[in-house]
Motif scaffolding. Structure first.
Motif, PDB file in Angstrom:
ATOM      1  N   HIS A 144       0.843  -1.192   0.000  1.00  0.00           N
ATOM      2  CA  HIS A 144       0.000   0.000   0.000  1.00  0.00           C
ATOM      3  C   HIS A 144       0.879   1.243   0.000  1.00  0.00           C
ATOM      4  CE1 HIS A 144      -3.613  -2.269   1.514  1.00  0.00           C
ATOM      5  NE2 HIS A 144      -2.628  -3.095   1.810  1.00  0.00           N
ATOM      6  N   ALA A 145       0.501   2.247  -0.783  1.00  0.00           N
ATOM      7  CA  ALA A 145       1.171   3.553  -0.771  1.00  0.00           C
ATOM      8  C   ALA A 145       0.088   4.617  -0.798  1.00  0.00           C
ATOM      9  CB  ALA A 145       2.095   3.698  -1.969  1.00  0.00           C
ATOM     10  N   ASN A 146       0.154   5.561   0.146  1.00  0.00           N
ATOM     11  CA  ASN A 146      -0.897   6.575   0.178  1.00  0.00           C
ATOM     12  C   ASN A 146      -0.351   7.948   0.517  1.00  0.00           C
ATOM     13  OD1 ASN A 146      -0.814   6.985   3.038  1.00  0.00           O
ATOM     14  ND2 ASN A 146      -2.163   5.248   3.348  1.00  0.00           N
ATOM     15  N   LEU A 147      -1.163   8.936   0.205  1.00  0.00           N
ATOM     16  CA  LEU A 147      -0.928  10.324   0.595  1.00  0.00           C
ATOM     17  C   LEU A 147      -2.214  10.849   1.222  1.00  0.00           C
ATOM     18  CD1 LEU A 147       0.957  11.775  -2.501  1.00  0.00           C
ATOM     19  CD2 LEU A 147       1.906  11.345  -0.223  1.00  0.00           C
ATOM     20  N   ILE A 148      -2.060  11.603   2.302  1.00  0.00           N
ATOM     21  CA  ILE A 148      -3.203  12.195   2.987  1.00  0.00           C
ATOM     22  C   ILE A 148      -2.923  13.683   3.152  1.00  0.00           C
ATOM     23  CG2 ILE A 148      -4.642  12.182   5.060  1.00  0.00           C
ATOM     24  CD1 ILE A 148      -3.686   9.225   5.439  1.00  0.00           C
ATOM     25  N   TYR A 149      -3.847  14.487   2.653  1.00  0.00           N
ATOM     26  CA  TYR A 149      -3.709  15.941   2.684  1.00  0.00           C
ATOM     27  C   TYR A 149      -4.776  16.520   3.606  1.00  0.00           C
ATOM     28  CZ  TYR A 149      -3.717  20.782   1.012  1.00  0.00           C
ATOM     29  OH  TYR A 149      -3.671  22.153   0.935  1.00  0.00           O
ATOM     30  N   SER A 150      -4.350  17.411   4.498  1.00  0.00           N
ATOM     31  CA  SER A 150      -5.266  18.066   5.435  1.00  0.00           C
ATOM     32  C   SER A 150      -5.257  19.566   5.155  1.00  0.00           C
ATOM     33  CB  SER A 150      -4.835  17.792   6.881  1.00  0.00           C
ATOM     34  OG  SER A 150      -4.797  16.414   7.137  1.00  0.00           O
ATOM     35  N   PRO A 151      -6.143  20.032   4.263  1.00  0.00           N
ATOM     36  CA  PRO A 151      -6.123  21.444   3.897  1.00  0.00           C
ATOM     37  C   PRO A 151      -6.562  22.376   5.027  1.00  0.00           C
ATOM     38  CG  PRO A 151      -8.000  20.375   2.891  1.00  0.00           C
ATOM     39  CD  PRO A 151      -7.182  19.298   3.552  1.00  0.00           C
ATOM     40  N   ILE A 152      -7.438  21.872   5.896  1.00  0.00           N
ATOM     41  CA  ILE A 152      -7.894  22.625   7.066  1.00  0.00           C
ATOM     42  C   ILE A 152      -7.966  21.643   8.242  1.00  0.00           C
ATOM     43  CG2 ILE A 152      -9.192  24.352   5.741  1.00  0.00           C
ATOM     44  CD1 ILE A 152     -11.767  22.792   6.440  1.00  0.00           C
ATOM     45  N   PRO A 153      -7.925  22.133   9.480  1.00  0.00           N
ATOM     46  CA  PRO A 153      -8.035  21.219  10.619  1.00  0.00           C
ATOM     47  C   PRO A 153      -9.310  20.365  10.530  1.00  0.00           C
ATOM     48  CG  PRO A 153      -7.401  23.399  11.365  1.00  0.00           C
ATOM     49  CD  PRO A 153      -7.747  23.523   9.897  1.00  0.00           C
ATOM     50  N   LYS A 154      -9.180  19.110  10.899  1.00  0.00           N
ATOM     51  CA  LYS A 154     -10.269  18.131  10.968  1.00  0.00           C
ATOM     52  C   LYS A 154     -10.712  17.581   9.612  1.00  0.00           C
ATOM     53  CE  LYS A 154     -12.153  19.813  15.301  1.00  0.00           C
ATOM     54  NZ  LYS A 154     -13.355  20.055  16.058  1.00  0.00           N
ATOM     55  N   LEU A 155     -10.098  18.004   8.497  1.00  0.00           N
ATOM     56  CA  LEU A 155     -10.466  17.489   7.178  1.00  0.00           C
ATOM     57  C   LEU A 155      -9.264  16.795   6.556  1.00  0.00           C
ATOM     58  CD1 LEU A 155     -12.496  17.240   4.834  1.00  0.00           C
ATOM     59  CD2 LEU A 155     -11.588  19.417   3.969  1.00  0.00           C
ATOM     60  N   ASP A 156      -9.425  15.503   6.204  1.00  0.00           N
ATOM     61  CA  ASP A 156      -8.385  14.721   5.541  1.00  0.00           C
ATOM     62  C   ASP A 156      -8.888  14.259   4.180  1.00  0.00           C
ATOM     63  OD1 ASP A 156      -6.698  14.871   7.759  1.00  0.00           O
ATOM     64  OD2 ASP A 156      -7.375  12.950   8.578  1.00  0.00           O
ATOM     65  N   LEU A 157      -8.083  14.455   3.158  1.00  0.00           N
ATOM     66  CA  LEU A 157      -8.347  13.962   1.805  1.00  0.00           C
ATOM     67  C   LEU A 157      -7.240  12.976   1.480  1.00  0.00           C
ATOM     68  CD1 LEU A 157      -8.979  17.443   0.151  1.00  0.00           C
ATOM     69  CD2 LEU A 157     -10.684  15.903   1.132  1.00  0.00           C
ATOM     70  N   GLY A 158      -7.599  11.762   1.092  1.00  0.00           N
ATOM     71  CA  GLY A 158      -6.588  10.738   0.878  1.00  0.00           C
ATOM     72  C   GLY A 158      -6.738  10.006  -0.435  1.00  0.00           C
ATOM     73  N   ALA A 159      -5.614   9.458  -0.898  1.00  0.00           N
ATOM     74  CA  ALA A 159      -5.591   8.592  -2.075  1.00  0.00           C
ATOM     75  C   ALA A 159      -4.566   7.498  -1.820  1.00  0.00           C
ATOM     76  CB  ALA A 159      -5.238   9.380  -3.327  1.00  0.00           C
TER      77      ALA A 159
END
Length: 138
Positions: free
Chosen positions: A95-110
């Motif tokens: 598995h390889a992933n990236l998780i981006y948190s543009p604002i506190p409490k919000l995670d966007l992942g792939a």
């Protein structure tokens, strides 16, 4: 038996791991991929041995972006005279992933996932998957 832990490799990196081995633990390995026990012709339950492990590297690129690289494997010691040949002998995944948190409490992942499963009768299959996620913590 189970051993797990985490090693910090500095401010932005860590290694996480787990190793599991035992008799009758198939349901606890690889999301229940193996059997705990099997019923023989005499009506007796026989515990099956299983082994599994994973290692994962986590890196924080910035306060908003982090990634993980993980490898896992599981193996089952099936008594083929009782289980037959259509059961899982081993499995592995990457598995390889990236998780981006543009604002506190919000995670966007792939995540990119590759997995392989081998049966006792030498049949094998693999999968390739792209998975995305959105998580809001409140």
């Amino acid at each position: 038996a189970s051993v797990s832990g985490k090693f910090n490799l500095g401010e932005s990196d860590d290694l996480r791991y787990a190793v599991n081995a035992g008799s009758g633990i198939g349901r606890y390995l690889a999301f229940g991929l193996g059997s705990d026990t099997v019923l023989d012709a005499n009506g007796e339950l026989n515990a099956l041995d299983g082994y599994g492990a994973f290692v994962s590297w986590r890196h924080a690129f910035s306060p908003q972006l982090r990634g993980n690289l993980m490898y896992s494997a599981a193996s089952f010691d099936n008594d083929k005279a009782i289980t037959g040949f259509g059961v899982t002998e081993r499995a592995q995944s990457l598995h390889a992933n990236l998780i981006y948190s543009p604002i506190p409490k919000l995670d966007l992942g792939a995540e990119l996932i590759w997995g392989q499963r081998s049966l006792e009768d030498d049949r094998e299959g693999d999968l390739k998957r792209v998975q995305t996620s959105v998580k809001y913590s409140f």
